[in-house]
Write a protein that holds these residues in place. Structure first.
Motif, PDB file in Angstrom:
ATOM      1  N   ASP A   1       0.836  -1.208   0.000  1.00  0.00           N
ATOM      2  CA  ASP A   1       0.000   0.000   0.000  1.00  0.00           C
ATOM      3  C   ASP A   1       0.868   1.255   0.000  1.00  0.00           C
ATOM      4  OD1 ASP A   1       1.000  -0.288   2.511  1.00  0.00           O
ATOM      5  OD2 ASP A   1      -0.895   0.028   3.551  1.00  0.00           O
ATOM      6  N   GLN A   2       2.143   1.122  -0.390  1.00  0.00           N
ATOM      7  CA  GLN A   2       3.047   2.261  -0.416  1.00  0.00           C
ATOM      8  C   GLN A   2       3.484   2.625  -1.831  1.00  0.00           C
ATOM      9  OE1 GLN A   2       6.224   1.236   2.191  1.00  0.00           O
ATOM     10  NE2 GLN A   2       4.917   1.191   4.012  1.00  0.00           N
ATOM     11  N   ALA A   3       2.898   2.010  -2.825  1.00  0.00           N
ATOM     12  CA  ALA A   3       3.240   2.332  -4.216  1.00  0.00           C
ATOM     13  C   ALA A   3       2.207   3.316  -4.745  1.00  0.00           C
ATOM     14  CB  ALA A   3       3.249   1.074  -5.067  1.00  0.00           C
ATOM     15  N   HIS A   4       2.675   4.396  -5.347  1.00  0.00           N
ATOM     16  CA  HIS A   4       1.790   5.433  -5.866  1.00  0.00           C
ATOM     17  C   HIS A   4       1.664   5.264  -7.376  1.00  0.00           C
ATOM     18  CE1 HIS A   4      -0.234   9.296  -5.894  1.00  0.00           C
ATOM     19  NE2 HIS A   4       0.510   9.637  -6.935  1.00  0.00           N
ATOM     20  N   CYS A   5       0.468   4.936  -7.862  1.00  0.00           N
ATOM     21  CA  CYS A   5       0.237   4.714  -9.292  1.00  0.00           C
ATOM     22  C   CYS A   5       0.359   6.040 -10.046  1.00  0.00           C
ATOM     23  CB  CYS A   5      -1.148   4.112  -9.523  1.00  0.00           C
ATOM     24  SG  CYS A   5      -1.560   3.888 -11.263  1.00  0.00           S
ATOM     25  N   PRO A   6       1.207   6.113 -11.080  1.00  0.00           N
ATOM     26  CA  PRO A   6       1.338   7.354 -11.842  1.00  0.00           C
ATOM     27  C   PRO A   6       0.131   7.637 -12.731  1.00  0.00           C
ATOM     28  CG  PRO A   6       2.763   5.671 -12.771  1.00  0.00           C
ATOM     29  CD  PRO A   6       2.152   5.097 -11.532  1.00  0.00           C
ATOM     30  N   ASN A   7      -0.726   6.637 -12.948  1.00  0.00           N
ATOM     31  CA  ASN A   7      -1.877   6.809 -13.826  1.00  0.00           C
ATOM     32  C   ASN A   7      -3.098   7.340 -13.080  1.00  0.00           C
ATOM     33  OD1 ASN A   7      -3.166   6.652 -16.311  1.00  0.00           O
ATOM     34  ND2 ASN A   7      -3.853   4.565 -15.971  1.00  0.00           N
ATOM     35  N   CYS A   8      -3.444   6.689 -11.949  1.00  0.00           N
ATOM     36  CA  CYS A   8      -4.675   7.080 -11.251  1.00  0.00           C
ATOM     37  C   CYS A   8      -4.433   7.598  -9.837  1.00  0.00           C
ATOM     38  CB  CYS A   8      -5.644   5.902 -11.200  1.00  0.00           C
ATOM     39  SG  CYS A   8      -5.118   4.536 -10.152  1.00  0.00           S
ATOM     40  N   GLY A   9      -3.230   7.416  -9.298  1.00  0.00           N
ATOM     41  CA  GLY A   9      -2.920   7.916  -7.970  1.00  0.00           C
ATOM     42  C   GLY A   9      -3.284   6.959  -6.848  1.00  0.00           C
ATOM     43  N   HIS A  10      -3.770   5.764  -7.153  1.00  0.00           N
ATOM     44  CA  HIS A  10      -4.136   4.765  -6.155  1.00  0.00           C
ATOM     45  C   HIS A  10      -2.867   4.260  -5.457  1.00  0.00           C
ATOM     46  CE1 HIS A  10      -6.991   2.021  -4.371  1.00  0.00           C
ATOM     47  NE2 HIS A  10      -6.220   0.984  -4.677  1.00  0.00           N
ATOM     48  N   ASN A  11      -2.964   3.894  -4.183  1.00  0.00           N
ATOM     49  CA  ASN A  11      -1.779   3.517  -3.420  1.00  0.00           C
ATOM     50  C   ASN A  11      -1.539   2.014  -3.323  1.00  0.00           C
ATOM     51  OD1 ASN A  11      -1.001   6.108  -2.901  1.00  0.00           O
ATOM     52  ND2 ASN A  11      -2.139   6.252  -0.991  1.00  0.00           N
TER      53      ASN A  11
ATOM     54  N   GLU B   1      -3.895  -2.021  -8.505  1.00  0.00           N
ATOM     55  CA  GLU B   1      -5.079  -2.859  -8.301  1.00  0.00           C
ATOM     56  C   GLU B   1      -6.346  -2.186  -8.791  1.00  0.00           C
ATOM     57  OE1 GLU B   1      -5.322  -4.189  -4.293  1.00  0.00           O
ATOM     58  OE2 GLU B   1      -3.722  -5.660  -4.572  1.00  0.00           O
ATOM     59  N   LYS B   2      -6.323  -0.883  -8.928  1.00  0.00           N
ATOM     60  CA  LYS B   2      -7.520  -0.167  -9.352  1.00  0.00           C
ATOM     61  C   LYS B   2      -7.637  -0.093 -10.876  1.00  0.00           C
ATOM     62  CE  LYS B   2      -9.909   4.223  -8.647  1.00  0.00           C
ATOM     63  NZ  LYS B   2      -9.807   5.555  -8.061  1.00  0.00           N
ATOM     64  N   CYS B   3      -6.591   0.361 -11.546  1.00  0.00           N
ATOM     65  CA  CYS B   3      -6.673   0.588 -12.998  1.00  0.00           C
ATOM     66  C   CYS B   3      -5.837  -0.398 -13.821  1.00  0.00           C
ATOM     67  CB  CYS B   3      -6.274   2.019 -13.332  1.00  0.00           C
ATOM     68  SG  CYS B   3      -4.532   2.381 -13.039  1.00  0.00           S
ATOM     69  N   ASN B   4      -5.137  -1.337 -13.171  1.00  0.00           N
ATOM     70  CA  ASN B   4      -4.277  -2.342 -13.830  1.00  0.00           C
ATOM     71  C   ASN B   4      -3.139  -1.735 -14.640  1.00  0.00           C
ATOM     72  OD1 ASN B   4      -5.538  -4.567 -12.765  1.00  0.00           O
ATOM     73  ND2 ASN B   4      -7.011  -4.698 -14.438  1.00  0.00           N
ATOM     74  N   HIS B   5      -2.742  -0.512 -14.327  1.00  0.00           N
ATOM     75  CA  HIS B   5      -1.593   0.121 -14.990  1.00  0.00           C
ATOM     76  C   HIS B   5      -0.307  -0.499 -14.451  1.00  0.00           C
ATOM     77  CE1 HIS B   5       0.881   3.187 -16.828  1.00  0.00           C
ATOM     78  NE2 HIS B   5       1.441   3.451 -15.653  1.00  0.00           N
TER      79      HIS B   5
END
Length: 110
Positions: free
Chosen positions: A68-78, A101-105
């Motif tokens: 839960d510490q990775a910041h998605c560059p596409n949607c901002g989900h953690n 896990e949210k946008c599969n980026h």
């Protein structure tokens, strides 16, 4: 590279002059050979691309640990799943591949 069939020396290239075409000649004996003015392509062959298997499959990422510490560059989900690979030499840090896990980026951090 062409070699003289009589003495085995390396043939030298001579530029065309007036009516004489370009040729290869031997510097030690009187041997010479004419060059063909154009190269003919007899047939063309189409290149077929091979199918490339993915290095990381969806099954690998679905069974991978999650953080839960990775910041998605596409949607901002953690929250993201991650896999670590040693892609460089042993004294370099590992490459981490993430999938949100949210946008599969998918992205990676070196």
């Amino acid at each position: 590279m062409e070699f003289c069939p009589t003495c085995g020396m390396l043939l030298k290239y001579e530029l065309p002059h007036m009516t004489r075409p370009a040729r290869f000649f031997c510097p030690t004996c009187p041997y010479f050979t004419q060059l063909a003015p154009k190269v003919k392509i007899k047939r063309k062959q189409r290149l077929v691309k091979k199918a490339v298997d993915p290095v990381i499959t969806n099954d690998d990422l679905s069974n991978a640990p999650k953080t839960d510490q990775a910041h998605c560059p596409n949607c901002g989900h953690n929250k993201a799943a991650y896999i670590q690979f040693q892609t460089r030499s042993a004294d370099e840090p590992m490459t981490i591949n993430f999938r949100c896990e949210k946008c599969n980026h998918c992205w990676r951090e070196d």
